[in-house]
Design a protein around this motif. Structure first.
Motif, PDB file in Angstrom:
ATOM      1  N   SER A   3       3.452   0.273  60.102  1.00 25.76           N
ATOM      2  CA  SER A   3       2.604   0.668  58.942  1.00 25.76           C
ATOM      3  C   SER A   3       2.409  -0.673  58.085  1.00 25.76           C
ATOM      4  O   SER A   3       1.280  -1.091  57.835  1.00 25.76           O
ATOM      5  N   LEU A   4       3.683  -1.323  58.065  1.00 25.95           N
ATOM      6  CA  LEU A   4       3.479  -2.633  57.019  1.00 25.95           C
ATOM      7  C   LEU A   4       2.290  -3.427  57.622  1.00 25.95           C
ATOM      8  O   LEU A   4       1.672  -4.284  56.809  1.00 25.95           O
ATOM      9  N   LEU A   5       2.555  -3.648  58.831  1.00 28.77           N
ATOM     10  CA  LEU A   5       1.595  -4.777  59.667  1.00 28.77           C
ATOM     11  C   LEU A   5       0.219  -4.164  60.125  1.00 28.77           C
ATOM     12  O   LEU A   5      -0.391  -4.827  60.371  1.00 28.77           O
ATOM     13  N   SER A   6       0.027  -3.053  59.836  1.00 33.95           N
ATOM     14  CA  SER A   6      -1.249  -2.367  60.240  1.00 33.95           C
ATOM     15  C   SER A   6      -2.376  -2.989  59.168  1.00 33.95           C
ATOM     16  O   SER A   6      -2.118  -3.204  58.139  1.00 33.95           O
ATOM     17  N   GLY A   7      -3.616  -3.139  59.849  1.00 27.06           N
ATOM     18  CA  GLY A   7      -4.667  -3.896  58.762  1.00 27.06           C
ATOM     19  C   GLY A   7      -5.009  -2.663  58.011  1.00 27.06           C
ATOM     20  O   GLY A   7      -5.475  -3.137  56.810  1.00 27.06           O
ATOM     21  N   SER A   8      -5.002  -1.484  58.166  1.00 25.20           N
ATOM     22  CA  SER A   8      -5.564  -0.454  57.099  1.00 25.20           C
ATOM     23  C   SER A   8      -4.625   0.137  56.408  1.00 25.20           C
ATOM     24  O   SER A   8      -4.779   0.697  55.378  1.00 25.20           O
ATOM     25  N   LEU A   9      -3.366   0.183  56.956  1.00 26.00           N
ATOM     26  CA  LEU A   9      -2.238   0.787  55.966  1.00 26.00           C
ATOM     27  C   LEU A   9      -1.352  -0.166  55.265  1.00 26.00           C
ATOM     28  O   LEU A   9      -0.733   0.197  54.276  1.00 26.00           O
ATOM     29  N   GLY A  10      -1.145  -1.214  55.999  1.00 26.61           N
ATOM     30  CA  GLY A  10      -0.070  -2.253  55.212  1.00 26.61           C
ATOM     31  C   GLY A  10      -0.660  -3.217  54.126  1.00 26.61           C
ATOM     32  O   GLY A  10      -1.746  -3.682  54.083  1.00 26.61           O
ATOM     33  N   PRO A  11       0.316  -3.504  53.318  1.00 28.82           N
ATOM     34  CA  PRO A  11       0.074  -4.440  52.213  1.00 28.82           C
ATOM     35  C   PRO A  11       0.040  -5.840  52.829  1.00 28.82           C
ATOM     36  O   PRO A  11      -0.621  -6.695  52.106  1.00 28.82           O
ATOM     37  N   ILE A  12       0.725  -6.089  53.808  1.00 28.26           N
ATOM     38  CA  ILE A  12       1.001  -7.529  53.954  1.00 28.26           C
ATOM     39  C   ILE A  12      -0.461  -8.311  54.423  1.00 28.26           C
ATOM     40  O   ILE A  12      -0.600  -9.423  53.527  1.00 28.26           O
ATOM     41  N   ASN A  13      -1.296  -7.751  55.045  1.00 32.92           N
ATOM     42  CA  ASN A  13      -2.339  -8.481  55.315  1.00 32.92           C
ATOM     43  C   ASN A  13      -3.207  -8.728  53.900  1.00 32.92           C
ATOM     44  O   ASN A  13      -4.001  -9.577  53.649  1.00 32.92           O
ATOM     45  N   TYR A  14      -3.342  -7.600  53.140  1.00 32.32           N
ATOM     46  CA  TYR A  14      -4.103  -7.757  51.862  1.00 32.32           C
ATOM     47  C   TYR A  14      -3.569  -8.787  51.016  1.00 32.32           C
ATOM     48  O   TYR A  14      -4.266  -9.579  50.488  1.00 32.32           O
ATOM     49  N   TRP A  15      -2.233  -9.006  50.935  1.00 35.67           N
ATOM     50  CA  TRP A  15      -1.848 -10.132  50.230  1.00 35.67           C
ATOM     51  C   TRP A  15      -1.746 -11.532  50.682  1.00 35.67           C
ATOM     52  O   TRP A  15      -2.110 -12.268  49.908  1.00 35.67           O
ATOM     53  N   LEU A  16      -1.915 -11.543  52.010  1.00 29.48           N
ATOM     54  CA  LEU A  16      -2.245 -12.655  52.784  1.00 29.48           C
ATOM     55  C   LEU A  16      -3.394 -13.118  52.400  1.00 29.48           C
ATOM     56  O   LEU A  16      -3.531 -14.301  51.982  1.00 29.48           O
TER      57      LEU A  16
END
Lengths: 507, 297, 282
Positions: B133-146
């Motif tokens: 879920s962390l790496l997921s595009g829709s659920l994870g925050p990581i891509n949003y913050w990147l």
């Protein structure tokens, strides 16, 4: 010192947790409207059915019957109706949910090992040939003579999915087709229509052919910050969502393959994948995923419908139940905006268009040869299969089951879930059935699926070219056939073809 | 410490072996015999779903098929090699770097080292679940913050080029703390005299690390690297939960492929052949490990 | 020598980043239990859920009551299997470790050979187990998992306790032997009490490794015998369908992880010693 560190660490951890738990209004919190409980509950109609259930002719002294299902989701019909079954037969139901990806393995393990933890198997018909030919599931003919499963009301193709060697080995519980869902609101937007027509030279509408499908998909693929139907996009928007991963990507290839007049094998069981039909189909699939969300190659069932119902794609080719999910305000951001169409097809010389909708994954129920009380298991399956009982779970949004009886469509007012476009949806459903293209149910079907699906995924990922993928899949199919015995497989295949011809799926 | 004293010689010679016997029998029964059985199976063709067909001796067929006619096996082997090298190199470099930082007598290093233990407590399967879920595009925050800081946000698990790196990344998240804490323990047990002597000689901090500390750390680092390499070679849980080997076969490892062949296709012979080949590589690791580690352990 | 304040500041920033990176996912896991589906999917990511306890209550109700998953039973299985493995491996391992340490039984190569079995690829043992267990009826049973987990925990237990016994001063035992005690008595009454903390720590390690094991749990269980790891794939976000709480994915991770985190905080460095097979100096 050591203890001090532990305490500090625990305090830090608990403060972090507490901090997130005690800030009721803070920036970045979600939009309102999350008050409704987010747990699937049995709709009222299920309670009514349970209340109305009377003890049946024969009782079974509280025996336990276990049912293995492929996800938490598909356990709901059993889970919710267990009280009714207990009331009717004094049979206790134990639902065992196992992971989707390893479902075939779980069933095979259980039987091959003699464990016998699963009495009823609720599985996609692609396992049927393996299970029946190995004698791992029971012939239901005698039970069916005693307690009528009312198969006449079941659509002929779904009857086919319950038979092997002309004998009844399963009762249906689900009826799947693939449908094209699209965003009516976007497709009818005047600005979008004008731009599309200017670019492509024909009006914007639900695509009729696979080429049009690519046009429309490309047209709606937009970056964040672009405009869509007059609004600026905060997030990227995509043309399509499809299933690209094992174990089901195979079926998304089949839609295309069949409409190009493809067929699995010739009459000597030589694969017909590396053909014009196969190459056109796979090339279209490869081209299409470029217009999907960035993580489309990681899409199975949940991700692909979720992208659509979260309003991130313009179209979605998906199973029949997704319409219900899209109209459920608890799960969907696009309530009332979904249009229904046939999956795209191929234009014929006479101008008509051939659409083929893969009829795949519609679960059926069988009794394991290791079942401790087969008769009780049959009664449970038969109870679930009754027209009025099955109507409940095939018409509500949580369980993922779909109509498979003619009577399910007879009176839309009896559907558990109601929405304004229900009758349009039903019409489209019925048409998909007549356009249906069947999945393999012969022995080895699951292995053929896995082999082809792996190469489809490799082609989609750019690891193999279209023709490499089809050539490699061909090689693997040949060796599976040789391993299983070519003569036997030819017999099974011809029987399969004959069945499909009889119900009018192929000419 | 183990001088043979008079008292010992009186003892029955049998006692030491009696003490070891239960463990030896158990190891024989549950470790050795299964390994032998697995080796034997590698020479048979046997599909479990066909109960009517008995196992058939096929000599080297399974191996020949794997090595010459099975591109997926080769992909899995290459993926596994990349995974081993990448995880070991990244985790060692990061681990040593952070350990040097933690060795700077800063405040809060005690709390920090305690918190670093947390990833090691998690099951790799839990880590896989969490990062899916962390790496997921829709659920994870990581891509949003990147994206928020202007970096590209790859489709970690949905892109054939990123799937294997994602597994490296997640494995690195979980196991770098092991390298950090192990190196830190090594640094703290170093004799201070050579370091101080180098300081007096005017060596820069890099020189002190490179020519004084690192050589002294090397034995314990070697053990750690080999242990990580062996673990990484077997990676299964993360693949299962994060990518299930995909997209395509881009993140399929040998363990995962063996599992798929053996327990999804039920081709016991070929899966055993994969296991056999894995054991051969593993033996190479063990031989190196034995020559390097026997003085350390 | 006083370090440059700028360097010092950078070092503290570095320390903060390291701690943040390695703790954030665990924090996110716990946080996830307290979020509703809209908050899981919200952009920007939600760090402060609106109704954390209501959401957690729903998630827990889903996990324990409103879904066809016997979570309580599965949790109990995990406890039983991990405890039994720890006890069995200690029971068999202590005497062997003592013998290896005190008598150099089998030289260095025998204990080392046993140790290497811990590291063997699980698939090489897993397939034969599957095949043999089906004959013995051990599939889907707690006992079967205990046997499988003993394969990799027993070598570790023997190895770690061997190194501990080697560091233990033998003079007290020798004195007892001179006074006429048997070797067994020396072990039972002198070495064992002294080794108790190490034995307990080693047992906890075996417990943790068994609790966390996924491959055998997936391979060898199907229903009654399932442990928490075997359920994890059911709770992947990609398996949680419309209307089901995504928090369940985080909840199942948390009930698997939090007990282990607490154990590890009490074990502290001993975990590193165990993971490095004793290469770390405590």
């Amino acid at each position: 010192m050591v203890r001090f560190r532990v305490i500090v660490a625990l305090v830090v951890a608990s403060v972090l947790v507490a901090a997130c738990g005690t800030s009721p209004t803070s920036p970045g919190s979600s939009p309102a409207g999350s008050e409704a409980p987010q747990i699937p509950e049995a709709p009222q109609q299920f309670q009514d059915l349970i209340a109305a259930t009377k003890p049946a002719d024969k009782q079974y002294d509280g025996v336990e019957v276990s049912v293995v299902v492929d996800s938490i989701q598909s356990g709901y019909p059993w889970f919710w109706l267990a009280p009714a079954i207990e009331k009717a037969y004094n049979i206790k139901i134990k639902v065992i949910a196992t992971p989707f990806e390893t479902f075939y393995q779980a069933i095979q393990n259980d039987i091959v090992s003699g464990t016998g933890a699963y009495d009823i198997l609720s599985y996609p018909p692609r396992f049927l040939g393996d299970l029946a030919s190995a004698g791992n599931i029971l012939d239901l003919t005698d039970y069916a003579a005693k307690w009528d499963p009312e198969m006449g009301d079941v659509y002929p193709v779904y009857q086919l999915y319950t038979q092997f060697d002309d004998k009844l080995f399963a009762l249906p519980i689900d009826g799947d087709r693939l449908e094209l869902y699209y965003r009516k609101d976007l497709f009818s937007n005047a600005d979008e229509q004008a731009v599309f027509e200017a670019q492509y030279g024909y009006p914007l509408a639900a695509p009729e052919t696979w080429d049009q499908y690519l046009d429309v998909a490309k047209f709606f693929k937009r970056d964040a910050g672009a405009t869509l139907a007059g609004e600026t996009l905060a997030d990227p928007f995509s043309g399509i969502a499809e299933i690209t991963k094992l174990p089901d990507n195979f079926d998304w290839f089949l839609n295309r393959f069949a409409s190009h007049d493809g067929i699995y094998f010739d009459d000597q069981m030589h694969p017909q994948l590396d053909t014009d039909a196969g190459r056109s189909a796979l090339q279209n699939f490869v081209d299409a995923v470029k217009y999907g969300p960035s993580d489309i190659l990681n899409f199975e069932y949940v991700e692909s419908f979720d992208a659509f119902v979260q309003g991130q794609t313009a179209m979605c080719i998906q199973w029949t139940d997704v319409a219900k999910i899209a109209e459920d305000p608890n799960t969907s951001k696009i309530v009332g905006k979904t249009g229904y169409a046939q999956v795209p097809g191929v234009e014929q010389p006479d101008g008509s268009i051939v659409h083929r909708s893969t009829l795949a994954y519609n679960r059926v129920n069988s009794i394991s040869k290791l079942a401790k009380n087969p008769e009780a298991a049959y009664r449970v399956m038969q109870f679930m299969n009754q027209p009025d009982v099955s109507l409940l779970y095939v018409t509500e949004p949580s369980a993922g089951m779909d109509p498979y009886r003619k009577s399910h469509y007879a009176d839309p007012t009896k559907w558990v879930q109601q929405w304004p476009e229900l009758s349009a949806y039903i019409d489209n459903n019925k048409q998909s059935l007549t356009n249906g293209y069947p999945e393999l149910t012969m022995p080895g079907a699951n292995r053929y699926n896995e082999a082809l699906g792996t190469h489809i995924a490799q082609a989609l990922a750019g690891q193999e070219s279209v023709s490499e993928a089809l050539k490699n899949a061909t090689t693997e199919w040949e060796s599976i056939t040789d391993e299983l015995g070519r003569d036997a497989q030819i017999t099974h295949w011809l029987a399969q073809l004959k069945g499909w011809e009889e119900v009018g799926l192929i000419d | 410490m183990e001088r043979v004293t008079g008292a010992r010689t009186i003892e029955s010679r049998r006692v030491p072996w009696l003490m070891v016997l239960p463990a030896l029998l158990l190891v024989l029964a549950i470790n050795i015999i299964p390994l032998v059985y697995s080796t034997v199976l590698a020479f048979f063709q046997w599909n479990l779903t066909q109960a009517q067909v008995a196992p058939r001796f096929v000599g080297l067929d399974n191996f020949i098929r794997l090595l010459t006619r099975d591109p997926q096996f080769l992909t899995a082997a290459v993926n596994t090699a990349i995974l081993v090298v990448a995880t070991v190199v990244i985790q060692t470099v990061l681990g040593v770097a952070v350990a040097l930082l933690l060795d700077q007598k800063l405040r809060f290093t005690g709390v920090a080292t305690t918190l670093l233990l947390v990833p090691l407590a998690l099951a790799p399967a839990v880590v896989g679940l969490l990062f899916s879920s962390l790496l997921s595009g829709s659920l994870g925050p990581i891509n949003y913050w990147l994206e928020a800081i202007g970096l590209p946000a790859p489709s970690w698990l949905g892109d054939a080029h990123w799937a294997l790196p994602s597994i490296v990344l997640v494995d690195t998240w979980q196991w770098t703390p092991f390298m950090i804490l192990l190196t830190l323990a090594g640094l703290r047990s170093l004799s201070q005299e050579p370091v101080e002597a180098a300081l007096v000689d005017g060596a820069s901090s890099w020189q002190r690390f490179r020519y004084v500390k690192l050589p002294m750390l090397l034995p314990v680092l070697t053990v750690a690297v080999l242990l990580r390499a062996i673990d990484s070679f077997k990676t299964f849980d993360l693949v299962f939960l994060l990518t299930f080997g995909g997209p395509g076969t881009s993140s399929t490892t040998l363990s995962f492929y063996g599992y798929k062949v053996g327990l999804q296709a039920f081709d016991i012979g070929r899966a055993s052949a994969i296991a056999f080949l894995m054991v051969q590589v593993f033996i190479v690791f063990v031989v190196i490990f034995y020559s390097r580690a026997k003085d350390q352990l | 020598m006083r370090p440059n304040p700028v360097v010092r500041a950078l070092q503290y920033i570095g320390l903060f980043v390291v701690v943040a990176v390695f703790t954030f996912p665990t924090f996110w896991m716990v946080l996830g239990v307290f979020k509703r589906n809209v908050e899981h999917k919200a952009r920007p990511p939600v760090l402060f859920p609106q109704d954390p306890f209501g959401a957690a209550a729903d998630t827990i109700r889903f996990a324990f009551e409103s879904s066809p998953v016997p979570l309580g039973h599965v949790f109990l299985n995990s406890v039983v299997v991990a405890s039994a493995t720890a006890i069995v491996t200690l029971a068999v391992g202590v005497t062997a470790a003592y013998s290896f340490a005190r008598f150099r039984t089998g030289g260095t190569s025998l204990p080392f050979f046993i140790l290497t079995l811990r590291m063997a690829p699980p698939i090489a043992v897993g397939l034969p187990f599957f095949l043999v267990f089906r004959q013995l009826g051990l599939l889907d049973s707690q006992l079967g998992l205990v046997v499988a987990y003993t394969t990799f925990n027993l070598p570790l237990v023997i190895w770690l306790l061997r190194s501990f016994f080697r560091e233990l001063d033998p003079s007290m035992e020798e004195a007892a032997l001179v006074d006429g005690a048997s070797r067994w008595q020396a072990l039972r009454y002198i070495a064992l009490p002294l080794a108790l903390p190490a034995i307990a720590s080693t047992g906890l390690l075996a417990f943790i490794f068994s609790w966390n094991e996924f491959f055998f749990a997936t391979l060898l269980t199907s229903s009654e015998g399932r442990t928490i790891p075997a359920l994890l794939p059911l709770f992947l976000p990609r398996s949680i369908s419309a209307g089901q709480p995504l928090g369940a994915s985080f909840f199942i991770a948390a009930i698997s992880a939090v007990p282990m985190i607490i154990l590890v905080l009490f074990l502290q460095r001993y975990l590193i010693k165990g993971l490095s097979l004793g290469a770390a100096k405590e």
